[in-house]
Write an enzyme that holds these catalytic residues in place. Structure first.
Site: not given
Ligand code: AMP
Length: 300
Positions: A61, A30, A34-35, A37
């Protein structure tokens, strides 16, 4: 690196790659990267010929009282991180490209979505199932990368792939943390310095959990109580759940340890909801719970 906003153009570019025999890795996000991703993108880079990163704040969602409108965005920064970590194609559609009209189709994984985050976020995992299915159909990836930060999401997507015989490998990736231990999250920017420092209690309790589990003789109720007590010592913390379940089936752990356990936390700091978790494998559990008979897994 190429940026796409239209499904048809992305499809065409990926089709050419596939015709050249390239393997395709998809990293759905989304944005506000950050690190955490970045670790998914670079792993996809190592394991595939073509890496597709999607950046889409998926409205289906989010619940009506959630943070859709204020979800942090930084498209320029995201493109820099995407490029540095080796994405080939970035897909950044507008909402009306993904949903020209409200979807009438529901992708609903039952059971494992009724607890943890699913209990407090009704419909959230239906939204995840829908957008992930749409992305899988658009990109047709060989592999898709998901962070274990959202362990329940990994369980839900894996179950959907299994139930629907989708031809994609789900690759779970480890949680990336800041130096202080806080799990990286786009939502961490909402935290005040004081909330952020108190939020370290999440990773702290997860770090200590195996030792505490040994001290309470494997009693999960006592471990949950101990974790909750420690979190409540933080005046700004408001616990939504502290759970210990089997993983990935999310069932109550039984005395005969047959699978991994997950210790999962959701805690609010002001209006910011943080989640974190730790997986304990059967081997981890065998080291700390000597009194529990370890059932030998099939094939061992
Ligand atoms: P999001 O943008 O929050 O929907 O996250 C996108 C993807 O990145 C999802 O599969 C998350 O689980 C993964 N993600 C987010 N934060 C972390 C993190 N700190 N460590 C590993 N993967 C992450």
């Amino acid at each position: 690196m190429q940026v796409f906003t239209k499904i048809s153009e992305l499809r065409k570019a990926i089709e050419e790659k596939r015709e050249q025999g390239c393997s395709i890795g998809l990293v759905p996000t989304m944005g506000f990267l950050h690190e955490g991703h970045a670790s998914l993108i670079s792993r996809a880079r190592r394991e595939n010929d073509c890496v597709v990163l999607s950046i889409f704040v998926n409205p289906t969602q989010f619940g009506p009282n959630e943070d859709l409108d204020r979800y942090p965005r930084n498209p320029e920064g995201d493109l820099r991180i995407a490029e540095t970590n080796g994405a080939d194609f970035v897909f950044m559609p507008e909402a009306n490209e993904m949903y020209p009209r409200p979807a009438a189709t529901r992708i609903s994984v039952s059971g494992i979505t009724s607890l943890l985050c699913g209990a407090s976020r009704p419909g959230h995992f239906d939204g995840v199932g829908l957008i992930v299915s749409k992305l899988f159909h658009i990109v047709k990836p060989h592999r898709a990368y998901f962070g274990m930060k959202d362990a329940q999401q990994v369980a839900v997507v894996s179950r959907m792939v299994e139930d629907l015989n989708l031809d994609v490998e789900i690759v779970p990736c480890p949680i990336v943390r800041g130096e202080d231990g806080l799990a990286l999250s786009s939502r961490n920017v909402y935290l005040s310095p004081e909330q952020r420092s108190q939020a370290l209690v999440l990773s702290e309790t997860l770090r200590k959990a195996p030792e505490w589990l040994a001290e309470v003789g494997g009693d999960t109720e006592r471990l949950k109580a101990r974790i909750s007590t420690r979190i409540r010592e933080m005046p700004l913390a408001d616990i939504e759940y502290v759970e210990i379940l089997t993983y990935p089936d999310l069932e109550a752990p039984s005395a005969e340890v047959e699978s991994s356990w997950i210790i999962a936390l959701a805690v609010r700091f002001g209006s910011t909801r943080l989640i974190d978790n730790r997986l304990l494998t059967r081997d981890d559990l065998a080291k700390v719970i000597h009194s529990i008979p370890m059932q030998v897994a099939k094939g061992e």
